[in-house]
Write an enzyme that holds these catalytic residues in place. Sequence first.
Site, PDB file in Angstrom:
ATOM      1  N   LYS A 276       0.858  -1.201   0.000  1.00 21.20           N
ATOM      2  CA  LYS A 276       0.000   0.000   0.000  1.00 21.20           C
ATOM      3  C   LYS A 276       0.897   1.255   0.000  1.00 21.20           C
ATOM      4  O   LYS A 276       2.124   1.162   0.017  1.00 21.20           O
ATOM      5  CB  LYS A 276      -0.915   0.006   1.221  1.00 21.20           C
ATOM      6  CG  LYS A 276      -0.175   0.152   2.560  1.00 21.20           C
ATOM      7  CD  LYS A 276      -1.175   0.219   3.708  1.00 21.20           C
ATOM      8  CE  LYS A 276      -0.473   0.440   5.033  1.00 21.20           C
ATOM      9  NZ  LYS A 276      -1.392   0.521   6.162  1.00 21.20           N
TER      10      LYS A 276
ATOM     11  N   LYS B 298      14.933   7.796  10.947  1.00 23.01           N
ATOM     12  CA  LYS B 298      15.207   8.219   9.570  1.00 23.01           C
ATOM     13  C   LYS B 298      16.596   8.874   9.464  1.00 23.01           C
ATOM     14  O   LYS B 298      17.255   8.767   8.420  1.00 23.01           O
ATOM     15  CB  LYS B 298      14.101   9.155   9.065  1.00 23.01           C
ATOM     16  CG  LYS B 298      12.752   8.447   8.899  1.00 23.01           C
ATOM     17  CD  LYS B 298      12.820   7.291   7.897  1.00 23.01           C
ATOM     18  CE  LYS B 298      11.479   6.636   7.645  1.00 23.01           C
ATOM     19  NZ  LYS B 298      11.539   5.541   6.671  1.00 23.01           N
TER      20      LYS B 298
ATOM     21  N   TYR C  49      10.591   8.132  15.409  1.00 20.77           N
ATOM     22  CA  TYR C  49      10.508   8.144  13.945  1.00 20.77           C
ATOM     23  C   TYR C  49      11.620   8.991  13.322  1.00 20.77           C
ATOM     24  O   TYR C  49      12.340   8.544  12.427  1.00 20.77           O
ATOM     25  CB  TYR C  49       9.138   8.665  13.496  1.00 20.77           C
ATOM     26  CG  TYR C  49       8.957   8.646  11.988  1.00 20.77           C
ATOM     27  CD1 TYR C  49       8.631   7.473  11.324  1.00 20.77           C
ATOM     28  CD2 TYR C  49       9.129   9.808  11.227  1.00 20.77           C
ATOM     29  CE1 TYR C  49       8.474   7.449   9.938  1.00 20.77           C
ATOM     30  CE2 TYR C  49       8.973   9.794   9.847  1.00 20.77           C
ATOM     31  CZ  TYR C  49       8.647   8.609   9.206  1.00 20.77           C
ATOM     32  OH  TYR C  49       8.502   8.590   7.841  1.00 20.77           O
TER      33      TYR C  49
ATOM     34  N   VAL D 128      10.300  -7.256   7.362  1.00 19.87           N
ATOM     35  CA  VAL D 128      11.675  -6.764   7.513  1.00 19.87           C
ATOM     36  C   VAL D 128      12.210  -6.947   8.933  1.00 19.87           C
ATOM     37  O   VAL D 128      13.403  -6.752   9.169  1.00 19.87           O
ATOM     38  CB  VAL D 128      11.824  -5.295   7.040  1.00 19.87           C
ATOM     39  CG1 VAL D 128      11.363  -5.118   5.603  1.00 19.87           C
ATOM     40  CG2 VAL D 128      11.102  -4.323   7.979  1.00 19.87           C
TER      41      VAL D 128
ATOM     42  N   ASN E 144      11.527   0.465   1.591  1.00 23.38           N
ATOM     43  CA  ASN E 144      10.418   1.412   1.797  1.00 23.38           C
ATOM     44  C   ASN E 144       9.644   1.170   3.093  1.00 23.38           C
ATOM     45  O   ASN E 144       9.110   2.104   3.670  1.00 23.38           O
ATOM     46  CB  ASN E 144       9.473   1.303   0.585  1.00 23.38           C
ATOM     47  CG  ASN E 144       8.167   2.010   0.817  1.00 23.38           C
ATOM     48  OD1 ASN E 144       8.092   3.238   0.708  1.00 23.38           O
ATOM     49  ND2 ASN E 144       7.112   1.273   1.164  1.00 23.38           N
TER      50      ASN E 144
ATOM     51  N   THR F 297      -1.064   9.158   3.275  1.00 25.83           N
ATOM     52  CA  THR F 297      -1.094   7.690   3.381  1.00 25.83           C
ATOM     53  C   THR F 297      -1.587   7.323   4.784  1.00 25.83           C
ATOM     54  O   THR F 297      -1.768   8.198   5.635  1.00 25.83           O
ATOM     55  CB  THR F 297       0.310   7.064   3.199  1.00 25.83           C
ATOM     56  OG1 THR F 297       1.124   7.464   4.304  1.00 25.83           O
ATOM     57  CG2 THR F 297       0.968   7.457   1.889  1.00 25.83           C
TER      58      THR F 297
ATOM     59  N   ASN G 170       0.141   8.773   8.087  1.00 28.62           N
ATOM     60  CA  ASN G 170      -0.216  10.049   8.725  1.00 28.62           C
ATOM     61  C   ASN G 170      -1.731  10.290   8.677  1.00 28.62           C
ATOM     62  O   ASN G 170      -2.170  11.440   8.608  1.00 28.62           O
ATOM     63  CB  ASN G 170       0.553  11.205   8.066  1.00 28.62           C
ATOM     64  CG  ASN G 170       0.424  11.169   6.550  1.00 28.62           C
ATOM     65  OD1 ASN G 170      -0.652  10.943   6.012  1.00 28.62           O
ATOM     66  ND2 ASN G 170       1.523  11.397   5.841  1.00 28.62           N
TER      67      ASN G 170
ATOM     68  N   VAL H 212       3.127  13.006   2.228  1.00 29.86           N
ATOM     69  CA  VAL H 212       2.232  12.297   1.309  1.00 29.86           C
ATOM     70  C   VAL H 212       1.037  11.711   2.075  1.00 29.86           C
ATOM     71  O   VAL H 212       1.219  11.112   3.145  1.00 29.86           O
ATOM     72  CB  VAL H 212       3.012  11.148   0.620  1.00 29.86           C
ATOM     73  CG1 VAL H 212       2.100  10.356  -0.300  1.00 29.86           C
ATOM     74  CG2 VAL H 212       4.211  11.697  -0.147  1.00 29.86           C
TER      75      VAL H 212
HETATM   76  P1  NAP Z   1       2.192   3.324   4.799  1.00 26.11           P
HETATM   77  O1  NAP Z   1       1.075   3.607   3.857  1.00 26.11           O
HETATM   78  O2  NAP Z   1       1.899   3.186   6.257  1.00 26.11           O
HETATM   79  O3  NAP Z   1       2.954   2.026   4.264  1.00 26.11           O
HETATM   80  C1  NAP Z   1       3.982   1.426   5.001  1.00 26.11           C
HETATM   81  C2  NAP Z   1       4.246   0.062   4.425  1.00 26.11           C
HETATM   82  O4  NAP Z   1       5.276  -0.564   5.199  1.00 26.11           O
HETATM   83  C3  NAP Z   1       3.033  -0.869   4.482  1.00 26.11           C
HETATM   84  O5  NAP Z   1       3.001  -1.663   3.328  1.00 26.11           O
HETATM   85  C4  NAP Z   1       3.340  -1.731   5.698  1.00 26.11           C
HETATM   86  O6  NAP Z   1       2.721  -3.008   5.657  1.00 26.11           O
HETATM   87  C5  NAP Z   1       4.835  -1.848   5.537  1.00 26.11           C
HETATM   88  N1  NAP Z   1       5.497  -2.381   6.726  1.00 26.11           N
HETATM   89  C6  NAP Z   1       5.498  -1.909   7.987  1.00 26.11           C
HETATM   90  N2  NAP Z   1       6.195  -2.713   8.784  1.00 26.11           N
HETATM   91  C7  NAP Z   1       6.671  -3.724   8.011  1.00 26.11           C
HETATM   92  C8  NAP Z   1       7.458  -4.860   8.244  1.00 26.11           C
HETATM   93  N3  NAP Z   1       7.920  -5.171   9.459  1.00 26.11           N
HETATM   94  N4  NAP Z   1       7.771  -5.651   7.204  1.00 26.11           N
HETATM   95  C9  NAP Z   1       7.318  -5.376   5.961  1.00 26.11           C
HETATM   96  N5  NAP Z   1       6.541  -4.326   5.676  1.00 26.11           N
HETATM   97  C10 NAP Z   1       6.221  -3.519   6.702  1.00 26.11           C
HETATM   98  O7  NAP Z   1       3.310   4.444   4.727  1.00 26.11           O
HETATM   99  P2  NAP Z   1       3.893   5.343   3.518  1.00 26.11           P
HETATM  100  O8  NAP Z   1       3.547   6.743   3.829  1.00 26.11           O
HETATM  101  O9  NAP Z   1       3.537   4.760   2.215  1.00 26.11           O
HETATM  102  O10 NAP Z   1       5.455   5.191   3.794  1.00 26.11           O
HETATM  103  C11 NAP Z   1       6.364   4.619   2.873  1.00 26.11           C
HETATM  104  C12 NAP Z   1       7.758   5.110   3.219  1.00 26.11           C
HETATM  105  O11 NAP Z   1       7.834   6.529   3.004  1.00 26.11           O
HETATM  106  C13 NAP Z   1       8.166   4.888   4.673  1.00 26.11           C
HETATM  107  O12 NAP Z   1       9.545   4.573   4.722  1.00 26.11           O
HETATM  108  C14 NAP Z   1       7.923   6.235   5.307  1.00 26.11           C
HETATM  109  O13 NAP Z   1       8.699   6.437   6.478  1.00 26.11           O
HETATM  110  C15 NAP Z   1       8.352   7.152   4.170  1.00 26.11           C
HETATM  111  N6  NAP Z   1       7.828   8.516   4.269  1.00 26.11           N
HETATM  112  C16 NAP Z   1       6.494   8.749   4.182  1.00 26.11           C
HETATM  113  C17 NAP Z   1       6.049  10.069   4.272  1.00 26.11           C
HETATM  114  C18 NAP Z   1       4.597  10.411   4.178  1.00 26.11           C
HETATM  115  O14 NAP Z   1       4.271  11.611   4.281  1.00 26.11           O
HETATM  116  N7  NAP Z   1       3.692   9.472   3.971  1.00 26.11           N
HETATM  117  C19 NAP Z   1       6.953  11.116   4.440  1.00 26.11           C
HETATM  118  C20 NAP Z   1       8.304  10.827   4.525  1.00 26.11           C
HETATM  119  C21 NAP Z   1       8.731   9.512   4.422  1.00 26.11           C
HETATM  120  P3  NAP Z   1       1.334  -3.344   6.412  1.00 26.11           P
HETATM  121  O15 NAP Z   1       0.219  -2.938   5.484  1.00 26.11           O
HETATM  122  O16 NAP Z   1       1.417  -4.820   6.615  1.00 26.11           O
HETATM  123  O17 NAP Z   1       1.301  -2.558   7.688  1.00 26.11           O
END
Ligand code: NAP
Length: 245
Positions: free
Chosen positions: A18, A172, A168, A66, A92, A203, A206, A201
């Site tokens: 996702k 990072k 968090y 992971v 990711n 998602t 947040n 973003v």
């Molecule tokens: P997200 O929608 O919450 O997705 C996180 C993903 O990581 C999900 O598929 C989740 O799987 C998976 N995950 C969590 N723990 C895991 C584990 N132990 N093993 C395998 N998969 C695992 O978050 P996102 O916003 O797309 O974030 C993606 C990346 O972008 C992250 O590294 C985040 O820190 C970074 N990021 C996001 C933002 C933002 O604004 N959204 C900003 C800066 C950086 P499940 O569905 O099973 O939980």
Amino acid sequence: MSDSSLKGKVALVTGANKGIGLEIARQLAQQGCTVLVGARDEQRGEEAAGKLKSEGLDARYVRLDVTDQSTIDAAANWVESEFQKLDILVNNAAIGLDRTPPSQLDIDILRRTYDTNVFGVFAVTKAFLPLLRKAEAGRIVNMSSGLGSLAQTSDPKGPFAEVNLLAYNSSKSAVNALTVQFATELRGTPIKVNAADPGYVATDLNEHRGYRTVEQGAQTPVRLAMLPADGPTGGYFNDEGVVPW
Ligand code: NAP
């Protein structure tokens, strides 16, 4: 619809069921590569891979938690037997659990955050490095965040001064450090290792408060996954360019 610039290449995206990870997987597959949708939950992973397949893309689910070394090793063994190499690794998967000021943070939340966001990145990178070395030009992209930038979070007038999430943010910053250190070791090889800041973003991470789309968030990591031979390594980038450490 698929382009052919990544034809014959194999990419693994962790946490790809996702959010930004799924969109990174989609965009890489649209460039013609085989994309391995890493997910810890079989149903969510199969559903995500199925969605990409229904769009005519070459996607396969691979079980990968992971924080669970046995799934990491099994995934690496499967990729070895199926493809004999890995061209692109996007680290990711991450979690964001803390909601308190640093002094009130429960150490268990700190440990769980590091388990996924830091030790997970290390363990997956270490396990897949032999396969990345077998590719012509391996690319590793570590998903960081603007919140990992000490230059930005330490600025009292900066946009992140109020987002003081010790677990968090520091996880990072550690991802940034890992990025530099693996890049240093791999200098002199074709492998490039960079950190990506996707911006804020919308998602589940947040509660969809972010103002950018997943398509926008995937832009920088996809660009770093497709860097040409003369591209940078050991850097930290967002859509606007270099992010200060
Ligand atoms: P997200 O929608 O919450 O997705 C996180 C993903 O990581 C999900 O598929 C989740 O799987 C998976 N995950 C969590 N723990 C895991 C584990 N132990 N093993 C395998 N998969 C695992 O978050 P996102 O916003 O797309 O974030 C993606 C990346 O972008 C992250 O590294 C985040 O820190 C970074 N990021 C996001 C933002 C933002 O604004 N959204 C900003 C800066 C950086 P499940 O569905 O099973 O939980």
